[in-house]
Design a protein around this motif. Sequence first.
Motif, short mmCIF file in Angstrom:
data_model
loop_
_atom_site.label_atom_id
_atom_site.label_comp_id
_atom_site.label_asym_id
_atom_site.label_seq_id
_atom_site.Cartn_x
_atom_site.Cartn_y
_atom_site.Cartn_z
N LEU A 120 60.41 42.11 34.54
CA LEU A 120 59.44 41.73 35.55
C LEU A 120 58.09 41.45 34.91
O LEU A 120 57.92 41.64 33.71
N TYR A 121 57.13 41.02 35.71
CA TYR A 121 55.82 40.61 35.21
C TYR A 121 54.70 41.30 35.96
O TYR A 121 54.87 41.76 37.09
N PHE A 122 53.54 41.29 35.33
CA PHE A 122 52.28 41.52 36.03
C PHE A 122 51.30 40.49 35.51
O PHE A 122 51.09 40.37 34.30
N VAL A 123 50.71 39.72 36.42
CA VAL A 123 49.78 38.64 36.07
C VAL A 123 48.35 39.12 36.32
O VAL A 123 47.97 39.42 37.45
N LEU A 124 47.58 39.18 35.25
CA LEU A 124 46.21 39.68 35.35
C LEU A 124 45.27 38.73 36.09
O LEU A 124 44.26 39.14 36.63
N MET A 125 45.56 37.45 36.05
CA MET A 125 44.69 36.41 36.60
C MET A 125 43.37 36.36 35.84
O MET A 125 42.31 36.13 36.41
N GLY A 126 43.44 36.58 34.54
CA GLY A 126 42.26 36.50 33.69
C GLY A 126 42.38 37.39 32.49
O GLY A 126 43.46 37.90 32.17
N LYS A 127 41.27 37.58 31.83
CA LYS A 127 41.20 38.44 30.65
C LYS A 127 39.81 39.06 30.60
O LYS A 127 38.88 38.51 31.19
N LEU A 128 39.70 40.17 29.91
CA LEU A 128 38.39 40.81 29.78
C LEU A 128 37.46 39.92 28.98
O LEU A 128 37.84 39.39 27.94
N SER A 129 36.27 39.72 29.48
CA SER A 129 35.28 38.91 28.80
C SER A 129 33.88 39.38 29.21
O SER A 129 33.27 38.81 30.13
N PRO A 130 33.39 40.43 28.54
CA PRO A 130 32.09 40.98 28.93
C PRO A 130 30.96 39.96 28.90
O PRO A 130 30.06 40.03 29.74
N LEU A 131 31.02 39.02 27.97
CA LEU A 131 29.97 38.00 27.91
C LEU A 131 29.93 37.12 29.15
O LEU A 131 28.89 36.59 29.52
N GLU A 172 42.95 39.48 22.79
CA GLU A 172 43.16 40.65 21.92
C GLU A 172 42.42 41.87 22.45
O GLU A 172 42.94 42.98 22.44
N ALA A 173 41.19 41.67 22.93
CA ALA A 173 40.42 42.78 23.50
C ALA A 173 41.11 43.32 24.74
O ALA A 173 41.21 44.53 24.95
N THR A 174 41.63 42.42 25.57
CA THR A 174 42.35 42.83 26.78
C THR A 174 43.59 43.64 26.42
O THR A 174 43.85 44.70 27.00
N ALA A 175 44.34 43.15 25.43
CA ALA A 175 45.55 43.86 24.98
C ALA A 175 45.20 45.24 24.44
O ALA A 175 45.90 46.23 24.71
N HIS A 176 44.11 45.34 23.71
CA HIS A 176 43.70 46.63 23.15
C HIS A 176 43.35 47.63 24.25
O HIS A 176 43.80 48.78 24.24
N VAL A 177 42.56 47.19 25.21
CA VAL A 177 42.17 48.07 26.31
C VAL A 177 43.40 48.50 27.10
O VAL A 177 43.57 49.68 27.43
N LEU A 178 44.28 47.54 27.40
CA LEU A 178 45.50 47.87 28.14
C LEU A 178 46.36 48.86 27.37
O LEU A 178 46.89 49.81 27.94
N SER A 179 46.49 48.62 26.08
CA SER A 179 47.31 49.50 25.24
C SER A 179 46.79 50.93 25.29
O SER A 179 47.56 51.88 25.46
N GLU A 180 45.49 51.11 25.17
CA GLU A 180 44.90 52.45 25.19
C GLU A 180 45.10 53.12 26.55
O GLU A 180 45.40 54.30 26.63
#
Length: 196
Positions: A103-114, A150-158
Motif C-alpha cells: 500500500l501507499y501513503f502520499v505526502l502531497m509534498g516534501k519538507l522545505s523550511p525555506l 532526503e531531509a523528508t526521508a530523514h525526518v520520517l525515518s527518525e
Amino acid sequence: MSQAHALDALIEALRCLPGVGVRSASRMAFHLLQHDRAAAEQLAQALQHACQSVRHCRLCNTFTEQDICSTCQDPTRDSGLLCVVETPADQSALERTQAYRGLYFVLMGKLSPLDGIGPKDIGLSRLLRRVEEGQVREVILATNFTAEGEATAHVLSELLKTRGVQVTRLSRGVPVGSELEYVDLGTIAYALSDRR
C-alpha cells in the motif's frame, strides 16, 4: 470581459502549469483558440469535472473519486508494506513497474523550511496514525533524491523508528543499462559506497 482580457486571462491561467512561461502559455492559448476550439472546450470541461470530483483518499491521501481509492480497497495488496511517496505521480511511476504489491501513503509534498513547508503541511500526523494502527510492519521511504526529499526521508525515518516498524529507503545507484562513462560522478560515488 473583453476578448483581449479573456485571452490574457487564459494565458495567465496556463502559466500556472509547471515549466510553462509566458511564451509557452501564449502558444497553447493561440493554438487552442485558432486550431482546436473543440479540444479547448473538452479541456475546460475535463478540468472542471476533475476539480469537482477528485479528492484525497481517506487512507493513503492520493487522488481518487471515492472515499477510499482502488489501491487501498484491493484485498490482494500486502497491508504490512507501506510505501511513502511525495506525489500521486510518484505513486503512479512505482505502480507502472508492477514490482510493488503493498500500500501507499502520499505526502502531497516534501519538507522545505525555506518555502515554509513543515510537517503539518505534508500530513505527517496522518501517516503516523496509520502506522500506529498496527498493520504496517515495514515503511519504504520513496521520497525523491533531492535535498528536500532526503531531509523528508530523514525526518520520517527518525519518527518511524520509535513506532516499532522497520524503515527502509529506496536504493540509489547506477541505472540498469547505463554505461559508467555517462553516469554522473555523484551517482557513481554513492553506488560504490552502497555496494552489495
